[in-house]
Design an enzyme around this catalytic site. Structure first.
Site, PDB file in Angstrom:
ATOM      1  N   GLN A  17     -21.639 -42.771 -27.419  1.00 25.84           N
ATOM      2  CA  GLN A  17     -21.767 -43.524 -26.160  1.00 25.84           C
ATOM      3  C   GLN A  17     -20.586 -43.428 -25.188  1.00 25.84           C
ATOM      4  O   GLN A  17     -20.785 -43.268 -23.981  1.00 25.84           O
ATOM      5  CB  GLN A  17     -22.021 -45.013 -26.474  1.00 25.84           C
ATOM      6  CG  GLN A  17     -22.320 -45.818 -25.234  1.00 25.84           C
ATOM      7  CD  GLN A  17     -22.515 -47.306 -25.459  1.00 25.84           C
ATOM      8  OE1 GLN A  17     -22.430 -48.075 -24.533  1.00 25.84           O
ATOM      9  NE2 GLN A  17     -22.791 -47.729 -26.674  1.00 25.84           N
ATOM     10  N   GLU A 139     -17.823 -49.130 -31.077  1.00 25.29           N
ATOM     11  CA  GLU A 139     -17.844 -50.243 -30.115  1.00 25.29           C
ATOM     12  C   GLU A 139     -17.254 -51.560 -30.630  1.00 25.29           C
ATOM     13  O   GLU A 139     -16.299 -52.096 -30.075  1.00 25.29           O
ATOM     14  CB  GLU A 139     -19.309 -50.468 -29.676  1.00 25.29           C
ATOM     15  CG  GLU A 139     -19.528 -51.719 -28.855  1.00 25.29           C
ATOM     16  CD  GLU A 139     -18.896 -51.634 -27.470  1.00 25.29           C
ATOM     17  OE1 GLU A 139     -19.058 -50.623 -26.791  1.00 25.29           O
ATOM     18  OE2 GLU A 139     -18.229 -52.614 -27.072  1.00 25.29           O
ATOM     19  N   ASP A 168     -17.271 -48.989 -25.559  1.00 27.63           N
ATOM     20  CA  ASP A 168     -17.783 -47.636 -25.319  1.00 27.63           C
ATOM     21  C   ASP A 168     -17.945 -47.346 -23.834  1.00 27.63           C
ATOM     22  O   ASP A 168     -17.245 -46.522 -23.265  1.00 27.63           O
ATOM     23  CB  ASP A 168     -19.145 -47.471 -26.004  1.00 27.63           C
ATOM     24  CG  ASP A 168     -19.001 -47.159 -27.476  1.00 27.63           C
ATOM     25  OD1 ASP A 168     -17.934 -46.681 -27.882  1.00 27.63           O
ATOM     26  OD2 ASP A 168     -19.955 -47.397 -28.224  1.00 27.63           O
ATOM     27  N   GLY A 247     -11.581 -68.019 -15.033  1.00 26.02           N
ATOM     28  CA  GLY A 247     -10.687 -68.165 -13.888  1.00 26.02           C
ATOM     29  C   GLY A 247     -10.383 -69.610 -13.593  1.00 26.02           C
ATOM     30  O   GLY A 247     -10.459 -70.466 -14.466  1.00 26.02           O
ATOM     31  N   GLY A 248     -10.071 -69.898 -12.344  1.00 24.44           N
ATOM     32  CA  GLY A 248      -9.701 -71.257 -11.969  1.00 24.44           C
ATOM     33  C   GLY A 248     -10.894 -72.126 -11.577  1.00 24.44           C
ATOM     34  O   GLY A 248     -10.710 -73.279 -11.189  1.00 24.44           O
TER      35      GLY A 248
HETATM   36  N1  CAO Z   1     -20.094 -26.842 -33.549  1.00 28.17           N
HETATM   37  C1  CAO Z   1     -19.447 -26.977 -34.727  1.00 28.17           C
HETATM   38  N2  CAO Z   1     -18.845 -28.114 -35.111  1.00 28.17           N
HETATM   39  C2  CAO Z   1     -18.909 -29.149 -34.258  1.00 28.17           C
HETATM   40  C3  CAO Z   1     -19.561 -29.075 -33.017  1.00 28.17           C
HETATM   41  C4  CAO Z   1     -20.180 -27.854 -32.667  1.00 28.17           C
HETATM   42  N3  CAO Z   1     -20.832 -27.691 -31.519  1.00 28.17           N
HETATM   43  N4  CAO Z   1     -19.459 -30.272 -32.401  1.00 28.17           N
HETATM   44  C5  CAO Z   1     -18.762 -31.078 -33.228  1.00 28.17           C
HETATM   45  N5  CAO Z   1     -18.424 -30.411 -34.349  1.00 28.17           N
HETATM   46  C6  CAO Z   1     -17.666 -30.911 -35.489  1.00 28.17           C
HETATM   47  C7  CAO Z   1     -16.286 -31.360 -35.133  1.00 28.17           C
HETATM   48  O1  CAO Z   1     -15.438 -30.234 -35.008  1.00 28.17           O
HETATM   49  C8  CAO Z   1     -15.929 -32.225 -36.344  1.00 28.17           C
HETATM   50  O2  CAO Z   1     -15.541 -31.381 -37.404  1.00 28.17           O
HETATM   51  P1  CAO Z   1     -14.250 -31.667 -38.354  1.00 28.17           P
HETATM   52  O3  CAO Z   1     -14.381 -33.057 -38.841  1.00 28.17           O
HETATM   53  O4  CAO Z   1     -14.419 -30.643 -39.423  1.00 28.17           O
HETATM   54  O5  CAO Z   1     -13.051 -31.472 -37.551  1.00 28.17           O
HETATM   55  C9  CAO Z   1     -17.288 -32.813 -36.725  1.00 28.17           C
HETATM   56  O6  CAO Z   1     -18.270 -32.095 -35.961  1.00 28.17           O
HETATM   57  C10 CAO Z   1     -17.536 -34.283 -36.519  1.00 28.17           C
HETATM   58  O7  CAO Z   1     -16.903 -34.807 -35.388  1.00 28.17           O
HETATM   59  P2  CAO Z   1     -16.440 -36.325 -35.376  1.00 28.17           P
HETATM   60  O8  CAO Z   1     -15.447 -36.552 -36.479  1.00 28.17           O
HETATM   61  O9  CAO Z   1     -15.996 -36.664 -34.009  1.00 28.17           O
HETATM   62  O10 CAO Z   1     -17.802 -37.123 -35.682  1.00 28.17           O
HETATM   63  P3  CAO Z   1     -18.060 -38.364 -36.660  1.00 28.17           P
HETATM   64  O11 CAO Z   1     -19.519 -38.608 -36.600  1.00 28.17           O
HETATM   65  O12 CAO Z   1     -17.455 -38.193 -37.992  1.00 28.17           O
HETATM   66  O13 CAO Z   1     -17.279 -39.579 -35.953  1.00 28.17           O
HETATM   67  C11 CAO Z   1     -16.799 -41.105 -34.142  1.00 28.17           C
HETATM   68  C12 CAO Z   1     -17.848 -40.227 -34.844  1.00 28.17           C
HETATM   69  C13 CAO Z   1     -17.422 -41.648 -32.872  1.00 28.17           C
HETATM   70  C14 CAO Z   1     -16.394 -42.263 -35.052  1.00 28.17           C
HETATM   71  C15 CAO Z   1     -15.564 -40.257 -33.815  1.00 28.17           C
HETATM   72  O14 CAO Z   1     -15.974 -39.128 -33.086  1.00 28.17           O
HETATM   73  C16 CAO Z   1     -14.505 -41.002 -33.028  1.00 28.17           C
HETATM   74  O15 CAO Z   1     -13.748 -41.823 -33.546  1.00 28.17           O
HETATM   75  N6  CAO Z   1     -14.382 -40.692 -31.719  1.00 28.17           N
HETATM   76  C17 CAO Z   1     -13.378 -41.266 -30.844  1.00 28.17           C
HETATM   77  C18 CAO Z   1     -13.681 -42.685 -30.495  1.00 28.17           C
HETATM   78  C19 CAO Z   1     -15.030 -42.842 -29.872  1.00 28.17           C
HETATM   79  O16 CAO Z   1     -15.408 -42.216 -28.896  1.00 28.17           O
HETATM   80  N7  CAO Z   1     -15.784 -43.803 -30.394  1.00 28.17           N
HETATM   81  C20 CAO Z   1     -16.976 -44.276 -29.726  1.00 28.17           C
HETATM   82  C21 CAO Z   1     -18.192 -43.740 -30.245  1.00 28.17           C
HETATM   83  S1  CAO Z   1     -19.544 -44.504 -29.497  1.00 28.17           S
HETATM   84  O17 CAO Z   1     -19.707 -45.924 -30.342  1.00 28.17           O
END
Ligand code: CAO
Length: 415
Positions: A17, A139, A168, A247-248
């Site tokens: 998001q 979030e 988010d 606020g106030g």
């Molecule tokens: N081709 C190949 N690999 C890909 C790719 C693609 N097109 N797109 C993504 N990937 C891979 C990434 O390289 C990553 O690999 P590694 O872990 O090996 O480095 C993997 O996909 C997963 O990415 P991720 O760790 O970002 O995803 P997740 O589901 O484990 O985590 C989230 C999700 C949201 C917790 C994390 O991305 C995060 O903390 N983001 C920052 C904060 C954020 O935006 N949070 C809000 C999310 S909305 O509620």
């Protein structure tokens, strides 16, 4: 009419998001947003909270309008080469991967700058540099660590998260501002830069008034507009203030006619000082305009609970819309508690494009929230979200790949 960001090309590496909110806004302002997804799967939200089998979920469609989708395996050596070309041809790379994911893919800040020194790299992360910088964040975690949860809810209950996605979507909004600011600065420096919006920081920014109150509390030990005064006690930290205004201007949520069966038959009522006499007239307590216990804002502070109880006796005789109509005649600030159903059906929001109906080839018609920011010289037309990889061939051709080269990359699994 032209679009404000029509010459800006964005490599959109966002998912879920926070990041998609940001790139959707930029797309609405006219940027060419190319969303890079993993072949076969794509953004995880495509399949989350699905209401129609096989169709992209509302979660995905409502956050990815006006974008193009290209699928690349960015860990495949030939996929990396395609990504390099995209980096060279775009102005901004936006990402919200877990900390370190972009580096692990081989695209460090240094490498990106080598490929394109004008590239702006914009990231959402859960935390800024510090003890938690490596943590993944969603979030509600952001709401808790940014100060919103500890200050939301009632004094006698646990911390509460809010339905507004301040962690988010709020951080996506902060990031979008960072990006356009960096694009503006690039005009004079010629250089790209790194833009970081941490979710904890974004939520805290939105909770700024609560840090204000923390310092007031430490200095004076009491905050007279809080419901804890004079009937409760204050501790060391800003307490949960129920529905009191931040606020106030003292305010509270009051029951309206039908509250026994309708969970949203309520109105937010503000006892604004300049219209105090009108409030007293409307609720039939004219004597309060001269009574020294009620006549001034300071005198009223210890009596707010009684005042709102008295106003509620009046609002309970009216529907929330009747109360709104009467109070507005006297410029008394108030607002009905609108349900999502009422908002979805509100004609004026449809008219302004804040609520839009969009058609989608797989899921059919659905409602979405359009661009909440209206520019008179850059109107927004909301177009549907892309299907997974819908624009892979188109974008590859724009990069100069021939049909044979595209077919090869597809065969080896790079795209
Ligand atoms: N081709 C190949 N690999 C890909 C790719 C693609 N097109 N797109 C993504 N990937 C891979 C990434 O390289 C990553 O690999 P590694 O872990 O090996 O480095 C993997 O996909 C997963 O990415 P991720 O760790 O970002 O995803 P997740 O589901 O484990 O985590 C989230 C999700 C949201 C917790 C994390 O991305 C995060 O903390 N983001 C920052 C904060 C954020 O935006 N949070 C809000 C999310 S909305 O509620």
């Amino acid at each position: 009419m032209g679009k404000a960001l029509e010459d800006v090309r964005i490599l959109d590496f966002t998912h879920v998001q926070s990041g998609p909110t940001c790139t959707q806004l930029l797309a609405w302002f006219g940027a060419d947003v190319i969303k890079v997804e993993r072949a076969g799967a794509g953004d995880i939200t495509r399949e989350q909270l699905r209401d129609i089998p096989e169709a992209d979920s509302l979660y995905f469609t409502m956050l990815n309008h006006n974008k193009r989708s290209i699928t690349i395996d960015t860990k495949h050596p030939e996929g990396k080469l395609v990504l390099e070309e995209l980096i060279q041809s775009c102005d901004v790379l936006v990402e919200n991967f877990a900390p370190g994911a972009l580096d692990r893919m081989g695209f460090t800040w240094e490498r990106i700058q080598e490929l394109n020194p004008r590239m702006i790299v914009a990231s959402v992360k859960g935390f800024g540099p510090g003890p938690y910088e490596d943590c993944k964040v969603y979030e509600n975690v952001a709401q808790c660590v940014g100060g919103a949860a500890s200050t939301t809810g009632f004094d006698d209950g646990p911390p509460v998260v809010t339905g507004a996605q301040i962690g988010d979507s709020g951080t996506g909004l902060h990031l979008a501002l960072g990006i356009v600011t960096a694009l503006y600065q690039r005009k004079s420096t010629g250089r790209g830069q790194h833009v970081l919006a941490a979710m904890q920081d974004g939520v805290l920014n939105l909770c700024r008034v609560k840090l204000r109150d923390q310092q007031r509390l430490e200095r004076t030990g009491v905050m007279k507009e809080y419901p804890q005064h004079p009937n409760g006690t204050f501790g060391e930290a800003v307490p949960r203030a129920g529905n009191a205004s931040g606020g106030g201007q003292p305010g509270w949520i009051l029951k309206c006619k039908g509250w026994e069966t309708d969970p949203n038959a309520y109105i937010y009522f503000i006892a604004q000082a300049p219209v105090w006499a009108k409030i007293c007239n409307v609720i039939g307590r004219e004597e309060w305009t001269t009574d020294p216990n009620y006549a001034t804002p300071a005198a009223r502070l210890p009596h707010l609970k009684d005042i709102f109880a008295e106003v509620e006796r009046w609002t309970m005789t009216k529907t929330k819309f009747e109360a709104m109509a009467i109070l507005n005649k006297y410029d008394i600030p108030c607002g009905p508690i609108l349900s999502m159903k009422e908002i979805a059906e509100e004609p004026s929001l449809r008219k302004t494009g804040t609520i839009v109906e969009v058609d989608h080839p797989v899921r059919g018609k659905y409602l979405t929230v359009g661009n909440p920011i209206k520019l008179s010289d850059s109107p927004t037309e909301v177009t549907r979200s892309p299907l997974l990889g819908e624009h892979t061939d188109e974008v590859m051709a724009e990069l100069g790949y021939t049909a044979d080269q595209i077919a090869h990359l597809r065969t080896v699994g790079a795209i």
